[in-house]
Design a protein around this motif. Sequence first.
Motif, mmCIF file in Angstrom:
data_model
loop_
_atom_site.group_PDB
_atom_site.id
_atom_site.type_symbol
_atom_site.label_atom_id
_atom_site.label_comp_id
_atom_site.label_asym_id
_atom_site.label_seq_id
_atom_site.Cartn_x
_atom_site.Cartn_y
_atom_site.Cartn_z
ATOM 1 N N CYS A 151 -16.190 -5.096 22.325
ATOM 2 C CA CYS A 151 -16.923 -3.903 22.753
ATOM 3 C C CYS A 151 -18.062 -3.606 21.773
ATOM 4 C CB CYS A 151 -15.961 -2.724 22.849
ATOM 5 S SG CYS A 151 -16.720 -1.153 23.312
ATOM 6 N N ALA A 152 -17.793 -3.705 20.473
ATOM 7 C CA ALA A 152 -18.826 -3.466 19.456
ATOM 8 C C ALA A 152 -19.971 -4.454 19.603
ATOM 9 C CB ALA A 152 -18.221 -3.563 18.055
ATOM 10 N N ALA A 153 -19.644 -5.703 19.897
ATOM 11 C CA ALA A 153 -20.689 -6.716 20.097
ATOM 12 C C ALA A 153 -21.594 -6.306 21.254
ATOM 13 C CB ALA A 153 -20.059 -8.081 20.356
ATOM 14 N N GLU A 154 -21.001 -5.800 22.325
ATOM 15 C CA GLU A 154 -21.794 -5.362 23.481
ATOM 16 C C GLU A 154 -22.626 -4.129 23.150
ATOM 17 O OE1 GLU A 154 -22.424 -7.017 26.252
ATOM 18 O OE2 GLU A 154 -21.238 -8.577 25.269
ATOM 19 N N LEU A 155 -22.031 -3.161 22.471
ATOM 20 C CA LEU A 155 -22.775 -1.952 22.094
ATOM 21 C C LEU A 155 -23.953 -2.299 21.189
ATOM 22 C CD1 LEU A 155 -19.846 0.558 21.393
ATOM 23 C CD2 LEU A 155 -21.406 0.554 23.364
ATOM 24 N N LEU A 156 -23.739 -3.228 20.257
ATOM 25 C CA LEU A 156 -24.839 -3.649 19.382
ATOM 26 C C LEU A 156 -25.915 -4.403 20.153
ATOM 27 C CD1 LEU A 156 -22.757 -4.652 16.254
ATOM 28 C CD2 LEU A 156 -24.523 -2.877 16.336
ATOM 29 N N ALA A 157 -25.514 -5.202 21.145
ATOM 30 C CA ALA A 157 -26.494 -5.928 21.972
ATOM 31 C C ALA A 157 -27.358 -4.937 22.744
ATOM 32 C CB ALA A 157 -25.789 -6.889 22.920
ATOM 33 N N VAL A 158 -26.743 -3.900 23.291
ATOM 34 C CA VAL A 158 -27.494 -2.862 24.013
ATOM 35 C C VAL A 158 -28.454 -2.167 23.055
ATOM 36 C CG1 VAL A 158 -27.276 -0.614 25.161
ATOM 37 C CG2 VAL A 158 -25.767 -2.503 25.814
ATOM 38 N N GLN A 159 -27.972 -1.849 21.866
ATOM 39 C CA GLN A 159 -28.808 -1.193 20.864
ATOM 40 C C GLN A 159 -30.011 -2.068 20.498
ATOM 41 O OE1 GLN A 159 -27.373 -0.756 16.691
ATOM 42 N NE2 GLN A 159 -27.484 1.445 17.130
ATOM 43 N N ARG A 160 -29.784 -3.364 20.317
ATOM 44 C CA ARG A 160 -30.891 -4.285 19.991
ATOM 45 C C ARG A 160 -31.916 -4.337 21.124
ATOM 46 N NH1 ARG A 160 -26.742 -7.202 17.618
ATOM 47 N NH2 ARG A 160 -26.369 -8.425 19.496
ATOM 48 N N ARG A 161 -31.422 -4.411 22.373
ATOM 49 C CA ARG A 161 -32.357 -4.441 23.527
ATOM 50 C C ARG A 161 -33.178 -3.173 23.599
ATOM 51 N NH1 ARG A 161 -27.883 -7.093 25.997
ATOM 52 N NH2 ARG A 161 -27.186 -5.162 26.970
ATOM 53 N N GLU A 162 -32.555 -2.030 23.332
ATOM 54 C CA GLU A 162 -33.281 -0.754 23.360
ATOM 55 C C GLU A 162 -34.353 -0.717 22.273
ATOM 56 O OE1 GLU A 162 -30.218 2.191 23.062
ATOM 57 O OE2 GLU A 162 -29.684 2.023 25.187
ATOM 58 N N LEU A 163 -34.016 -1.209 21.077
ATOM 59 C CA LEU A 163 -34.993 -1.246 19.989
ATOM 60 C C LEU A 163 -36.155 -2.165 20.301
ATOM 61 C CD1 LEU A 163 -32.725 -1.224 16.818
ATOM 62 C CD2 LEU A 163 -34.285 0.578 17.555
ATOM 63 N N GLU A 164 -35.843 -3.330 20.909
ATOM 64 C CA GLU A 164 -36.898 -4.253 21.287
ATOM 65 C C GLU A 164 -37.798 -3.652 22.352
ATOM 66 O OE1 GLU A 164 -34.780 -7.789 22.376
ATOM 67 O OE2 GLU A 164 -34.225 -8.221 20.298
ATOM 68 N N GLY A 165 -37.213 -2.902 23.284
ATOM 69 C CA GLY A 165 -37.994 -2.232 24.334
ATOM 70 C C GLY A 165 -38.923 -1.183 23.753
ATOM 71 N N GLU A 166 -38.481 -0.481 22.713
ATOM 72 C CA GLU A 166 -39.323 0.528 22.062
ATOM 73 C C GLU A 166 -40.488 -0.099 21.331
ATOM 74 O OE1 GLU A 166 -36.853 2.865 19.495
ATOM 75 O OE2 GLU A 166 -35.648 3.636 21.150
ATOM 76 N N ARG A 167 -40.287 -1.300 20.791
ATOM 77 C CA ARG A 167 -41.341 -1.972 20.048
ATOM 78 C C ARG A 167 -42.394 -2.595 20.963
ATOM 79 N NH1 ARG A 167 -37.500 -5.421 16.460
ATOM 80 N NH2 ARG A 167 -36.204 -3.727 15.735
ATOM 81 N N ALA A 168 -42.007 -2.883 22.191
ATOM 82 C CA ALA A 168 -42.926 -3.559 23.120
ATOM 83 C C ALA A 168 -44.005 -2.645 23.628
ATOM 84 C CB ALA A 168 -42.140 -4.120 24.297
#
Length: 168
Positions: A151-168
Motif C-alpha cells: 500500500c505504501a508503495a502505491e501511495l508513494l507512486a501516486v505522490q510521485r505522479r502528482e509531483l511530476e504533474g505539478e512540475r510539467a
Amino acid sequence: MNRPASLTLNVNGATHAVSADVDTPLLYLLRNDLALNGPKFGCGLGECGACTVLLDGVPTRSCVTTAKVALGHEITTLEGLGTRAAPHPVQQAFIQEQAAQCGYCLNGMIMTTKALLERDPHPSDDTIRRELSRNLCRCGAHVEILRAVHCAAELLAVQRRELEGERA
C-alpha cells in the motif's frame, strides 16, 4: 568513562546540541535528551529493530550506534517522517492496513520500509520479507505488514505522479 562533551546532532532536519559521552548510545540521546520516542528500547543488542532510525537513509539500530558514529550524519526518526495530521505515505499505509497489534515493532517496520521503498519502489513479497526479517514482530501482524508495504508503495507512486504533474 569519558567526560560529557558538547555534541551536535542533525536530527529530522534540525541541529541539536546535547551534552553526552561520545560512547552514549544514540537511542538514549534521542529519547532522553531530545524527547523523540518513536525509536523504542527493545533488546539493547541491535537484534529486534525497535530502535531503528535512518542514518543518511540507511536503517540503523540506534541502541548499538554511539553518538560518535552518528556525528556528521543525517538522523531521521519516526517523528521526522510525518505528523498525525499529515502522516508520511508509509505511516498512512500502516494505519490504513491496520498493520499493528501491540505496536512495539512499528517504528522499525516503518523506518525499514521507508528505506526499502527509496531503493526499490515496487518490491516483491520476497524482497519485503527479506528486508523486514531483522525486525521482530511477536504479535503476528505479518500479513497486515506485508499489505501495508505494498500500500505504501502505491501511495508513494501516486505522490510521485502528482509531483511530476505539478512540475510539467
